[in-house]
Design a protein around this motif. Structure first.
Motif, mmCIF file in Angstrom:
data_model
loop_
_atom_site.group_PDB
_atom_site.id
_atom_site.type_symbol
_atom_site.label_atom_id
_atom_site.label_comp_id
_atom_site.label_asym_id
_atom_site.label_seq_id
_atom_site.Cartn_x
_atom_site.Cartn_y
_atom_site.Cartn_z
ATOM 1 N N ASP A 88 2.137 18.369 14.194
ATOM 2 C CA ASP A 88 2.871 18.179 15.446
ATOM 3 C C ASP A 88 3.701 19.444 15.658
ATOM 4 O O ASP A 88 4.560 19.777 14.843
ATOM 5 N N GLY A 89 3.399 20.129 16.760
ATOM 6 C CA GLY A 89 4.000 21.456 16.966
ATOM 7 C C GLY A 89 2.957 22.519 16.662
ATOM 8 O O GLY A 89 3.254 23.547 16.063
ATOM 9 N N THR A 90 1.728 22.272 17.123
ATOM 10 C CA THR A 90 0.629 23.201 16.797
ATOM 11 C C THR A 90 0.875 24.594 17.377
ATOM 12 O O THR A 90 0.501 25.587 16.758
ATOM 13 N N GLY A 164 5.439 18.362 28.480
ATOM 14 C CA GLY A 164 4.097 17.895 28.126
ATOM 15 C C GLY A 164 3.024 18.848 28.612
ATOM 16 O O GLY A 164 3.305 19.814 29.338
ATOM 17 N N TYR A 165 1.797 18.575 28.222
ATOM 18 C CA TYR A 165 0.694 19.476 28.545
ATOM 19 C C TYR A 165 0.200 19.324 29.975
ATOM 20 O O TYR A 165 -0.520 20.164 30.475
ATOM 21 N N ASP A 166 0.575 18.221 30.615
ATOM 22 C CA ASP A 166 0.068 17.981 31.961
ATOM 23 C C ASP A 166 0.968 18.702 32.970
ATOM 24 O O ASP A 166 2.113 18.293 33.199
ATOM 25 N N PHE A 209 14.431 13.233 24.976
ATOM 26 C CA PHE A 209 13.593 12.632 26.032
ATOM 27 C C PHE A 209 12.402 13.537 26.270
ATOM 28 O O PHE A 209 12.501 14.757 26.200
ATOM 29 N N GLU A 210 11.241 12.936 26.488
ATOM 30 C CA GLU A 210 10.054 13.719 26.857
ATOM 31 C C GLU A 210 9.030 12.803 27.511
ATOM 32 O O GLU A 210 8.752 11.708 27.047
ATOM 33 N N ARG A 211 8.433 13.353 28.570
ATOM 34 C CA ARG A 211 7.405 12.628 29.323
ATOM 35 C C ARG A 211 6.026 12.963 28.754
ATOM 36 O O ARG A 211 5.795 14.097 28.314
HETATM 37 C C1 IPD Z 1 3.288 18.490 20.843
HETATM 38 C C2 IPD Z 1 4.699 18.656 20.346
HETATM 39 C C3 IPD Z 1 5.591 19.218 21.431
HETATM 40 C C4 IPD Z 1 5.580 18.370 22.656
HETATM 41 C C5 IPD Z 1 4.166 18.141 23.129
HETATM 42 C C6 IPD Z 1 3.325 17.543 22.004
HETATM 43 P P1 IPD Z 1 1.117 18.712 19.229
HETATM 44 O O1 IPD Z 1 2.451 17.939 19.828
HETATM 45 O O2 IPD Z 1 5.213 17.428 19.902
HETATM 46 O O3 IPD Z 1 6.941 19.278 21.033
HETATM 47 O O4 IPD Z 1 6.346 18.963 23.661
HETATM 48 O O5 IPD Z 1 4.232 17.235 24.205
HETATM 49 O O6 IPD Z 1 2.039 17.272 22.433
HETATM 50 O O7 IPD Z 1 0.141 18.808 20.348
HETATM 51 O O8 IPD Z 1 1.565 20.029 18.761
HETATM 52 O O9 IPD Z 1 0.671 17.789 18.175
#
Ligand code: IPD
Length: 263
Positions: A88-90, A164-166, A209-211
């Motif tokens: 997590d945090g790739t 988020g990625y979106d 918080f994160e969406r």
């Molecule tokens: C991500 C990390 C990141 C967050 C992204 C996640 P991943 O996970 O947690 O802090 O902002 O939304 O997807 O893809 O590196 O496992």
């Protein structure tokens, strides 16, 4: 196995997986693919670490289900499911930034965050040398020290978030940041939701918080926060991806109200 034993197994697996991830990091990272967007990447190490975790669980818990970021879902028959993010945090990992973690959780019920109950979880951050663990009814722990969320005042809270990625959610993310900054002490974007939530459990951050997080990003972290006396919500907002909100009770409630547009 009771929650405490499952927590020990989660911790043992997360520790071993973290060591493998860090070994591969020092050997040099090879990017395997870009997934949904430029920020959504996978490395060979993500896949290898998930394989290690999956194989260990197949040996030690063959009847349990599995849900992993890289290899997807497999149903089990025991009623328990392991929810795993191998790294997590790739993006941090690929760039040599130490804020990444292996996140291993075991939940009861369907592998859907609306329906599951967390049983145990572990977050291993090998570069930081920290292993956070929690089990239902047993508390949350770091190196033998019991963790407690901060009793932070919502005014002046130290918060963390992520984007988020979106890309369609980014306007909403920034609007939320604009609403929160005037009442926060400061805001961190560390790049690993599992570490953000572990820090909330440890009282280092007052809230998060994160969406658009995926179940594997927050499954273990949510158990840590709850067992450390905090609260976690996953809020469905109209026309937007759900937002995970976590913190000590007062900060959680204030963040939740802000997300719901009440303040
Ligand atoms: C991500 C990390 C990141 C967050 C992204 C996640 P991943 O996970 O947690 O802090 O902002 O939304 O997807 O893809 O590196 O496992």
């Amino acid at each position: 196995m009771n929650p405490a034993d499952l927590g020990e197994l989660a911790a043992d697996i997360a520790r071993e997986a973290g060591e493998l991830a860090q070994r591969r990091r020092t050997e040099g990272v090879s990017l395997a693919a870009t997934k949904s967007t430029l920020a959504d990447i996978v490395t060979e190490a993500d896949r290898e670490v998930e394989r290690l975790i999956r194989e260990r669980l197949q040996t030690e818990r063959p009847d349990d289900g599995f849900l992993g970021e890289e290899t997807g879902a497999q149903h089990g028959t025991s009623g328990l499911t392991w929810v795993v993010d191998p790294i997590d945090g790739t993006v941090n990992y690929a760039y040599g930034i130490g804020a990444y973690a292996v996140s291993v959780a075991v939940v009861e019920g369907e592998p859907d965050p609306e329906q599951w109950h967390g049983v145990a979880g572990a977050v291993s951050a090998p570069v930081l040398g920290e292993l956070f663990t929690a089990a239902r009814g047993e508390g949350a722990w770091l190196d033998g020290i019991r963790l407690t969320v901060s009793d932070g005042n919502p005014a002046g809270a130290l918060l963390a978030t992520g984007f988020g990625y979106d890309p369609t959610t980014h306007d909403g993310d920034l609007a939320m940041v604009r609403r929160i900054m005037p009442i926060a002490r400061d805001l961190r974007r560390m790049g690993s939701a599992a570490i953000d939530l572990s820090y909330v459990a440890a009282g280092r951050l007052d809230g998060f918080f994160e969406r658009g997080l995926k179940p594997w990003d927050f499954a273990a972290g949510a158990i840590l926060v709850q067992e450390a006396g905090g609260a976690v919500s996953r809020l469905e907002i109209e026309n937007a991806r759900p937002m995970v909100v976590a913190g000590g009770p007062a900060v959680h409630d204030r963040l939740r109200a802000l997300v719901e547009g009440q303040v």
